[in-house]
Design an enzyme around this catalytic site. Structure first.
Site, short mmCIF file in Angstrom:
data_model
loop_
_atom_site.label_atom_id
_atom_site.label_comp_id
_atom_site.label_asym_id
_atom_site.label_seq_id
_atom_site.Cartn_x
_atom_site.Cartn_y
_atom_site.Cartn_z
N PRO A 259 0.83 -1.21 0.00
CA PRO A 259 0.00 0.00 0.00
C PRO A 259 0.87 1.26 0.00
O PRO A 259 1.78 1.38 0.82
CB PRO A 259 -0.80 -0.11 1.30
CG PRO A 259 -0.17 -1.20 2.10
CD PRO A 259 0.59 -2.06 1.17
N CYS B 63 0.43 5.50 -0.38
CA CYS B 63 -0.35 6.72 -0.58
C CYS B 63 0.17 7.47 -1.80
O CYS B 63 1.38 7.65 -1.93
CB CYS B 63 -0.16 7.64 0.62
SG CYS B 63 -1.42 7.43 1.84
N TYR C 165 -1.17 5.55 13.05
CA TYR C 165 -2.48 6.12 12.72
C TYR C 165 -3.48 5.74 13.82
O TYR C 165 -3.10 5.17 14.85
CB TYR C 165 -2.91 5.66 11.31
CG TYR C 165 -1.96 6.19 10.25
CD1 TYR C 165 -1.77 7.58 10.10
CD2 TYR C 165 -1.21 5.35 9.45
CE1 TYR C 165 -0.88 8.09 9.16
CE2 TYR C 165 -0.31 5.85 8.51
CZ TYR C 165 -0.15 7.23 8.38
OH TYR C 165 0.74 7.73 7.47
C1 LIG Z 1 5.24 7.38 -0.35
C2 LIG Z 1 4.83 6.26 0.54
C3 LIG Z 1 3.49 6.06 0.82
C4 LIG Z 1 3.09 5.01 1.65
N1 LIG Z 1 1.77 4.81 1.91
C5 LIG Z 1 1.35 3.79 2.67
C6 LIG Z 1 -0.01 3.52 2.90
O1 LIG Z 1 -0.88 4.20 2.38
N2 LIG Z 1 -0.35 2.50 3.71
C7 LIG Z 1 0.60 1.71 4.30
O2 LIG Z 1 0.25 0.79 5.03
N3 LIG Z 1 1.90 1.91 4.07
C8 LIG Z 1 2.30 2.92 3.28
N4 LIG Z 1 3.62 3.11 3.02
C9 LIG Z 1 4.58 2.10 3.50
C10 LIG Z 1 4.83 1.08 2.38
O3 LIG Z 1 3.70 0.27 2.17
C11 LIG Z 1 6.00 0.14 2.73
O4 LIG Z 1 5.69 -0.57 3.91
C12 LIG Z 1 7.30 0.91 2.89
O5 LIG Z 1 7.52 1.79 1.81
C13 LIG Z 1 8.49 -0.04 2.99
O6 LIG Z 1 8.57 -0.86 1.88
P1 LIG Z 1 9.63 -0.59 0.67
O7 LIG Z 1 10.98 -0.56 1.27
O8 LIG Z 1 9.40 -1.76 -0.25
O9 LIG Z 1 9.24 0.72 0.04
C14 LIG Z 1 4.04 4.15 2.20
C15 LIG Z 1 5.39 4.38 1.92
C16 LIG Z 1 5.80 5.40 1.11
C17 LIG Z 1 7.27 5.57 0.81
#
Ligand SMILES: Cc1cc2nc3c(=O)[nH]c(=O)nc-3n(C[C@H](O)[C@H](O)[C@H](O)COP(=O)(O)O)c2cc1C
Ligand SMILES: Cc1cc2nc3c(=O)[nH]c(=O)nc-3n(C[C@H](O)[C@H](O)[C@H](O)COP(=O)(O)OP(=O)(O)OC[C@H]3O[C@@H](n4cnc5c(N)ncnc54)[C@H](O)[C@@H]3O)c2cc1C
Length: 783
Positions: free
Chosen positions: A412, A414, A570
């Protein structure tokens, strides 16, 4: 120059040698409280890379050390009557006593003065020295004397271990995992010279107690170990030498330098024996110190350079050792694993060795791992090929009636691009292209259950008919054009609401156009953030109703799965963490109380969500902050949600409080998924700095998660999964008909690219010393 070195272990002696070579005129003295040939322990182990370093810095001692060596290439894992061997590891062992005698001889030859049986109580006697090296070992008197300055952190680990020896010859670094009537015992064993091997025995404190080891003499406990491992020792005795059972102290020091004094070796930092790096670190510290002394104009700047230059490398090794020791401390988590999956877990526990790396070195072993994985999938009722299975990433998975084509997930994320919560064309293209790109499951960004539930003005929502229609359009596109499933993540921002778009200032309060925010307790996120209103029962009911209404809308949109966001600080997370929940009513205090409201919301949504469709919950498995949630709490949280009907726990971490101290690194949250999955026995999805398909396969094959989510990698590469499928030859991966020529091309090219890549890697890898020795001693007739 005058240099005093306290401690005649590997760190002290090797630094004396290197410094003396650099400054032949310097007066260098090593003070050692023991006699010259007194030593504890049996063998020490070095990797080929460490030996290359020794060769570069002091060829004479290198030659003498390697003459005495036992080499091995294989790691062998014995578990439940099976043995799995993996080659290409390149290690060698030598007797600690021999090593010290060689270093003493070399130091003397260079003109270092060695003073044995000299216990240094006070460094004041070296007032005229330019440099004082504190290489006085794990219980360093001088580190303790200046405890306020060096600020050591000593973490006494829970497992018990004892160092012994044996005459049992070994042709591999051998791990034996032994079931006993008292619990699991582990032996880490390797040969260090002809007819001599080191044996480190390890067990958890409860098993130690049940086995009656407490209070036994060295001889009695060696007899007990010989009884347990007798089947392997084959009549060879166990030898003791100060082989008392102890707990490993993981030591880190905030500072390594005080005036002209410097900590070296175990005195400054330790690394758990399971990665065999104690002596290596000690000798490489000596190298780093000598390098700094060579280049810096003064002792003071040299010591600063030593600390600055060396710290990262030491901390990296300590981190690998930490991950490894935690694996051994929790070996019971994996005790019912298939033996080949267990062995894969042993091999990959410290992150350096991966699925692809093992495929190159031990293809048959990895083929067996793949088969065991496929068999587990088939046992869950999915019809998969178990004779020539695809890599774990491409194995399907079923949650309730939802079947995923593979285990790669779009996390997920945002997008901050909705208008009054309404997803638009950007969202259609964003989610649509990732579905076409081959991932098995796509999560929506946190979709808010009300206008005031939003994090930012750009957050998407699902609280009105217009939004429902917009989301239905996206879900329909995904279903019509891909085999991906799409999950709706529902959330409420709580105290992190009414903040700016990510690119305008993450979590910073809006300057205008904000709205009232609510939370478990009235604690602002930043000191200048809005103070949230503490929720009363009426507010709780309203929030619960909003979650249920959005879940019902999600059902009508046709989403395949529903996730409740209880992470990242949250609203619902703010109830779970004690750092953000200071309530004194039935929703605060114990973890059970703090979980009450989030579980209530979950249960209400579960009742409103079709029973054949799965639900997940995202949690922060640690707050990375003192007094906050930790891994054990995460297990209890997962269990509570599992009892309430959750099908998958999405294990994230942190973002609860702004002063958290996360330890980042590759796959840094995976250990929490591992803990939750294998202790609470629920399916998990892990996430966090996982960037390659190799890591995805490593995590899945080792049983550390059931699904792997990638966030940022998917932002820049919608076709991550399709490309990975080409690399692994998993041609069952979905590709829309419009893109088939592209799929055919990448699959064709990948076969050649992969072959070229493997060839390059094999060519670039220097031969291990074990291989060179085997070649040198091969009879001519055999060539
Ligand atoms: C720009 C951005 C938006 C994110 N939005 C959400 C979200 O809406 N819901 C959520 O549970 N995690 C959100 N995350 C966390 C990501 O789902 C993920 O857990 C985090 O980026 C780590 O994974 P990665 O290293 O693969 O990016 C967001 C992260 C980023 C960088
Ligand atoms: C019981 C035990 C067994 C071990 N066995 C092995 C093994 O088999 N293989 C392996 O790889 N690693 C083994 N280790 C770990 C390994 O010894 C260390 O990681 C490595 O030796 C660190 O080197 P060092 O020079 O920093 O410290 P050490 O080797 O501990 O050397 C420190 C030296 O300082 C001396 N000293 C301390 N205080 C004073 C003082 N005030 N005055 C004078 N001298 C002093 C000590 O007598 C000691 O000789 C063992 C550790 C322990 C505790």
């Amino acid at each position: 120059m005058k240099i005093a070195i306290i401690g005649g272990g590997p760190a002290g002696l090797y630094s004396a040698i290197l410094l003396k070579k650099q400054r032949p005129k310097a007066e260098i003295t090593v003070y050692e409280r023991n006699r010259a040939d007194d030593t504890f322990g049996f063998g020490v182990v070095f990797s080929d890379a460490t030996l290359d370093n020794f060769e570069k810095y002091d060829p004479p001692s290198y030659r003498r050390i390697t003459r005495e060596f036992a080499y091995w290439d294989d790691i062998a894992v014995h578990f439940r009557g099976t043995v799995h061997r993996v080659g290409g590891n390149g290690f060698c062992g030598c007797s600690r006593r021999t090593l010290l005698l060689i270093l003493q001889e070399r130091a003397r030859e260079l003109g270092v003065s060695l003073k044995f049986e000299t216990d240094i109580e006070d460094e004041a006697r070296f007032a005229d020295a330019d440099l004082v090296v504190l290489a006085d070992g794990i219980n360093s008197r001088f580190r303790d004397k200046y405890i306020e300055h060096f600020q050591p952190e000593v973490d006494i680990r829970s497992n018990k271990f004892a160092w012994m020896g044996s005459t049992r010859p070994l042709d591999a670094f051998t791990f034996i995992f032994q079931e006993t009537e008292w619990g699991p015992f582990i032996a880490h064993a390797y040969q260090y010279e002809a007819g001599r091997s080191t044996w480190i025995f390890e067990t958890d404190p409860a098993t130690f107690k049940r086995a009656g080891l407490e209070g036994l003499t060295e001889k009695q406990s060696a007899d007990r170990m010989a009884q347990i491992f007798g089947w392997f020792l084959g009549g060879h005795p166990l030898l003791t030498n100060r082989s008392m059972w102890r707990n490993f102290p993981m030591i880190r020091s905030k500072r390594w330098v005080k005036d002209n004094m410097v900590l070296l070796g175990d005195a400054k930092a330790t690394a758990h024996f399971s990665i065999g790096s104690g002596t290596k670190l000690a000798m490489e510290d000596a190298i780093a110190l000598a390098d700094a002394m060579h280049h810096a104009p003064t002792v003071e700047t040299a010591l600063q350079q030593y600390e600055e230059g060396r710290r990262e490398e030491v901390e990296k090794t300590q981190h690998a050792a930490d991950v490894s020791l935690v694996w051994f401390e929790h070996v019971d988590r994996f005790w019912d694993f298939d033996p080949v999956q267990f062995a894969f877990g042993v091999m990959t526990r410290a992150k350096a060795i991966t699925y692809d790396n093992l495929t190159l070195r031990a293809p048959d072993f990895v083929a067996e791992v793949d088969k065991a994985f496929a068999k587990q999938v088939r046992a869950k009722g999915l019809d998969v090929d178990i004779t020539k299975p695809v890599a774990p990433m491409f194995q399907p998975m079923k949650l309730r009636e939802m079947e995923l084509a593979n285990r790669a997930v779009v996390s997920p994320m945002c997008m901050y691009s909705a208008n009054e919560g309404l997803p638009g064309d950007f969202h259609l293209v964003h989610y649509g292209s990732r579905a076409i790109g081959g991932a098995g499951l796509i999560f929506t960004e946190m979709t808010c259950v009300g206008r005031d539930a939003r994090i930012t003005p750009g957050c998407a929502g699902l609280w009105n008919d217009e939004q429902e229609a917009a989301w239905r359009r996206i879900v329909d596109f995904v279903h019509a054009n891909s085999v991906a499933k799409i999950a709706l993540q529902l959330g409420h921002a709580g105290r992190k609401g009414a903040t700016k778009l990510m690119w305008d200032g993450m979590d910073r309060p809006l300057e205008e156009g904000g709205w009232d925010v609510i939370s478990a307790s009235p604690i602002p996120y930043f000191p200048d953030s809005q103070v949230p209103r503490e929720m009363g029962r009426a507010a709780m009911d309203a929030v619960k109703t909003a979650f249920v209404a959005s879940a019902e809308r999600g059902g009508r949109c046709g989403f395949d799965m529903l996730e409740l966001h209880c992470a990242h600080g949250y609203l619902l997370a703010s109830f779970i963490s004690p750092l953000t929940n200071q309530r004194t009513d039935a929703y605060g205090g114990s973890l059970e109380n703090r979980l009450r409201f989030p579980l209530e919301v979950f249960e209400a949504m579960r009742s409103a969500w079709p029973s054949h469709k799965p639900m997940s919950v995202r949690i922060s498995a640690t707050d990375w902050a003192e007094g906050g949630i930790n891994g054990d709490d995460a297990v209890a949280i997962a269990r509570a949600f599992a009892e309430a009907g959750v099908d998958l726990v999405d294990v994230s971490t942190g973002q609860t409080v702004r002063d958290a101290q996360p330890i980042y690194g590759r796959m840094f949250q995976t250990p929490f998924s591992d803990q939750v999955r294998n202790e609470a026995r629920v399916a998990t999805m892990c996430v966090g700095n996982i960037t390659t398909a190799d890591q995805v396969n490593t995590i899945l094959a080792a049983g550390r998660a059931d699904l792997v989510a990638l966030g940022r990698p998917h932002l820049v590469d919608p076709s991550f999964t399709l490309k990975a499928a080409a690399w692994y030859g998993a041609d069952s991966v979905f590709c829309p008909p419009q893109y088939l020529p592209g799929k055919e091309q990448i699959f064709r090219n990948s076969v050649r690219d992969r072959q070229d890549f493997d060839d390059l890697k094999i060519k670039a890898k220097p031969k291990t010393r074990a291989e060179l020795k085997a070649e040198a001693t091969k009879p001519l007739a055999a060539e």
